[in-house]
Write an enzyme that holds these catalytic residues in place. Sequence first.
Site, PDB file in Angstrom:
ATOM      1  N   LEU A 113       0.906  -1.213  -0.090  1.00 45.09           N
ATOM      2  CA  LEU A 113      -0.085  -0.083  -0.083  1.00 45.09           C
ATOM      3  C   LEU A 113       1.056   1.245  -0.012  1.00 45.09           C
ATOM      4  O   LEU A 113       0.339   2.500   0.029  1.00 45.09           O
ATOM      5  CB  LEU A 113      -0.815   0.030   1.283  1.00 45.09           C
ATOM      6  CG  LEU A 113      -2.083  -0.902   1.175  1.00 45.09           C
ATOM      7  CD1 LEU A 113      -2.835  -0.869   2.579  1.00 45.09           C
ATOM      8  CD2 LEU A 113      -2.966  -0.806  -0.235  1.00 45.09           C
ATOM      9  N   ARG A 114       2.257   1.255   0.308  1.00 44.16           N
ATOM     10  CA  ARG A 114       3.120   2.181   0.082  1.00 44.16           C
ATOM     11  C   ARG A 114       2.861   3.310   1.320  1.00 44.16           C
ATOM     12  O   ARG A 114       3.435   4.524   1.168  1.00 44.16           O
ATOM     13  CB  ARG A 114       3.125   2.907  -1.206  1.00 44.16           C
ATOM     14  CG  ARG A 114       3.367   1.989  -2.535  1.00 44.16           C
ATOM     15  CD  ARG A 114       4.729   1.267  -2.533  1.00 44.16           C
ATOM     16  NE  ARG A 114       4.949   0.462  -3.534  1.00 44.16           N
ATOM     17  CZ  ARG A 114       5.669  -0.316  -3.773  1.00 44.16           C
ATOM     18  NH1 ARG A 114       6.435  -0.957  -2.495  1.00 44.16           N
ATOM     19  NH2 ARG A 114       5.844  -1.014  -4.686  1.00 44.16           N
ATOM     20  N   ASP A 154       1.006  -9.465  -5.031  1.00 41.76           N
ATOM     21  CA  ASP A 154       2.269  -8.653  -4.908  1.00 41.76           C
ATOM     22  C   ASP A 154       1.870  -7.370  -5.547  1.00 41.76           C
ATOM     23  O   ASP A 154       2.886  -6.892  -6.238  1.00 41.76           O
ATOM     24  CB  ASP A 154       3.333  -9.550  -5.503  1.00 41.76           C
ATOM     25  CG  ASP A 154       4.768  -8.766  -5.175  1.00 41.76           C
ATOM     26  OD1 ASP A 154       4.807  -7.968  -4.169  1.00 41.76           O
ATOM     27  OD2 ASP A 154       5.791  -9.207  -5.720  1.00 41.76           O
ATOM     28  N   ASN A 156       7.020  -3.089   4.290  1.00 46.04           N
ATOM     29  CA  ASN A 156       8.250  -2.320   3.745  1.00 46.04           C
ATOM     30  C   ASN A 156       7.890  -0.733   3.266  1.00 46.04           C
ATOM     31  O   ASN A 156       7.977  -0.144   2.454  1.00 46.04           O
ATOM     32  CB  ASN A 156       8.949  -2.930   2.406  1.00 46.04           C
ATOM     33  CG  ASN A 156       7.982  -3.049   1.092  1.00 46.04           C
ATOM     34  OD1 ASN A 156       6.907  -3.196   1.297  1.00 46.04           O
ATOM     35  ND2 ASN A 156       8.559  -3.103   0.190  1.00 46.04           N
ATOM     36  N   ASN A 179      10.189  -8.719  -9.240  1.00 41.73           N
ATOM     37  CA  ASN A 179      10.827  -9.673  -8.528  1.00 41.73           C
ATOM     38  C   ASN A 179      10.074 -10.620  -7.795  1.00 41.73           C
ATOM     39  O   ASN A 179       9.482 -10.164  -6.788  1.00 41.73           O
ATOM     40  CB  ASN A 179      11.772  -8.874  -7.679  1.00 41.73           C
ATOM     41  CG  ASN A 179      12.994  -9.687  -7.234  1.00 41.73           C
ATOM     42  OD1 ASN A 179      13.177 -10.769  -7.453  1.00 41.73           O
ATOM     43  ND2 ASN A 179      13.660  -9.043  -6.221  1.00 41.73           N
TER      44      ASN A 179
HETATM   45 ZN   LIG Z   1       5.899  -8.095  -2.423  1.00 43.76          ZN
END
Ligand SMILES: [Zn+2]
Length: 452
Positions: free
Chosen positions: A69-70, A324, A100, A297
Site C-alpha cells: 500500500l506504500r 504482490d 516495507n 521480482n
Molecule cells: Zn511483495
Amino acid sequence: MAARKLAITGGKVIDPAQGIDRVADVLISNGSIESVTDSSTGSSYDGYESVEASGKIVSPGFVDLHTHLRDPGQEWKETIITGTRAAAHGGFTTVCAMPNTDPVQDSAAVVGDVMRRSAADGVVRVLPIGAISIGQHGKQLALMGELADAGVIGFSDDGNPVTNANLMRQALAYSVEFGMPIINHAEDKKIGAGGVMSAGAVATRLGLAGVPTEAETAMVARDLHLADLTKARLHIPHISTMGSLAALRSAKECGVDVTAEVTPHHLTLSDEWVFGLKGEVPEAVGSAAYDTNTKVNPPLRSREEVEAVIDALNEGLIDIIATDHAPHAATDKVCTYDEAAHGINVLETAFSSVFALVDAGKISVVRLIESLTAGPAAILRRDLGSLKKGFSADVAIIDPGSKWIVNPEQFESKSVNSPLAGVELTGRVVTTIYQGETVFDLSVVNETGARS
Ligand SMILES: [Zn+2]
C-alpha cells in the site's frame, strides 16, 4: 445505514469453503451474511434491496495476502485510500499490507497507525504484516510479540530476503508462539548477482543480466529446512520456479507446515513479455523491447516455468493466488530496464488476467475462486473468504462474459505500472460489497464516467 438488507438474486454462487457451486440467492443484513438460499423464480424478498445477478458469478470477496500500500512513506505511489479503492475495483475486500513502508511496520506504533487510518479511510479491510527484522535490515529481530499484540497477521521483510539463516531460524522459532506464518522473500541475492530479468534465451537476446532460477530455489530450500527444524509456519511468497515446486512438494510430503502463493503475472506472463509485444517473440528486437512494466521480482520466467506453476496451483501444491500489488510512480519506470524499479500494479487486473486461464480450460473457475477466498482465509485463520452465515458480508460479483481493455489511466490505484495496458481481458468484477455496503459498482462508474 445500519440496517441495510440486501438480496443478491439469481447468480451462480461459488463458495468453495462451503462446497457451493449453484444458482442461489445471497441474503445480507446488518453487514453480515444471513443465508445462501435456493432461488425460486421471481423470488422477491420483503424489505430487501435487490441486486439482480443472473448470468453473473457471486463469490466471497477476495482476500489478498500480499499487497504493497506504500503508506506511510511513499504516498506518491499509493495510499491506504487509493490502494483499498483499487482492491475494491478488483473484487478484493481484504488486503494484507506488506511492511516495507517508511517508517517500516516494525513497531506497534507504526502498525497501530496503519490500522487506525485503514479503519477510518480504507474502503476494504486492511490487515497489516509486521516486519521480521528492525527496519527490515536483517540484523536484529523486530519485537514480534509486540507486533502480534498490535494486530499483525504474519511477519515478512518482503523485498529484502532474510539472508542471515540464524536470524531466519530465530524468527521461525518465535513465530510458533503466535501461530502466525513467516513470509520470506525467497531470493539469494548473491546468486542473482544483480540480474534484472530471468536468466535464459530472452535475457541473452536482449543483452540483459539474468537471475538464475536457483536464486529462488536455494532460498526456498533453506527456509523449508528451517521450518522443519523449528516446526513453525512458513509461507512462501510469489513462488515461480520448478526447483522451488519440487522442494515444496517434498517438504509438504514430509509434513512441514508450509503454504505457498503465486502471483497472477507468474501464472500468465512469461519472460517473452520483456520484448514489449504482449508475449509475442519478434524476429528482430525492436523499439518496444525492454518494457520496464514487466520488471518484477521474482522476474517473469520461461513458458515452461509458467506452465509448471499453473499445474501446481491446479493440484493444490501452490495453495493460493496473491497479487504482490506493487505500485510505482512513472519516474520509477520511465528509465532503462536496468534502472527501473521492480514491481507490477496488479489489484485491478488480478482476477481478469487469471480468468483467461479458465477460458483456456487450464484451471477451473472454482479453483480460481478458492485460490482467492477460502485458500488465503485458511492461511489467515480468520472467518473470511466465505459466504457462511454470520461472516462479514464481503462479496464480489463477476460478469464472466464481460470484455474490457486494460487502461491503467482508469485504475483507482495512484500508479499505472501494468504491462497489460491495451490488452483485452474477459471476465470482470462488476460489483464489490464490503460489510454489506457497495464499495465498487461498475455500472455507476460507466454511467458517470467518473472514478468513485
Ligand atoms: Zn511483495
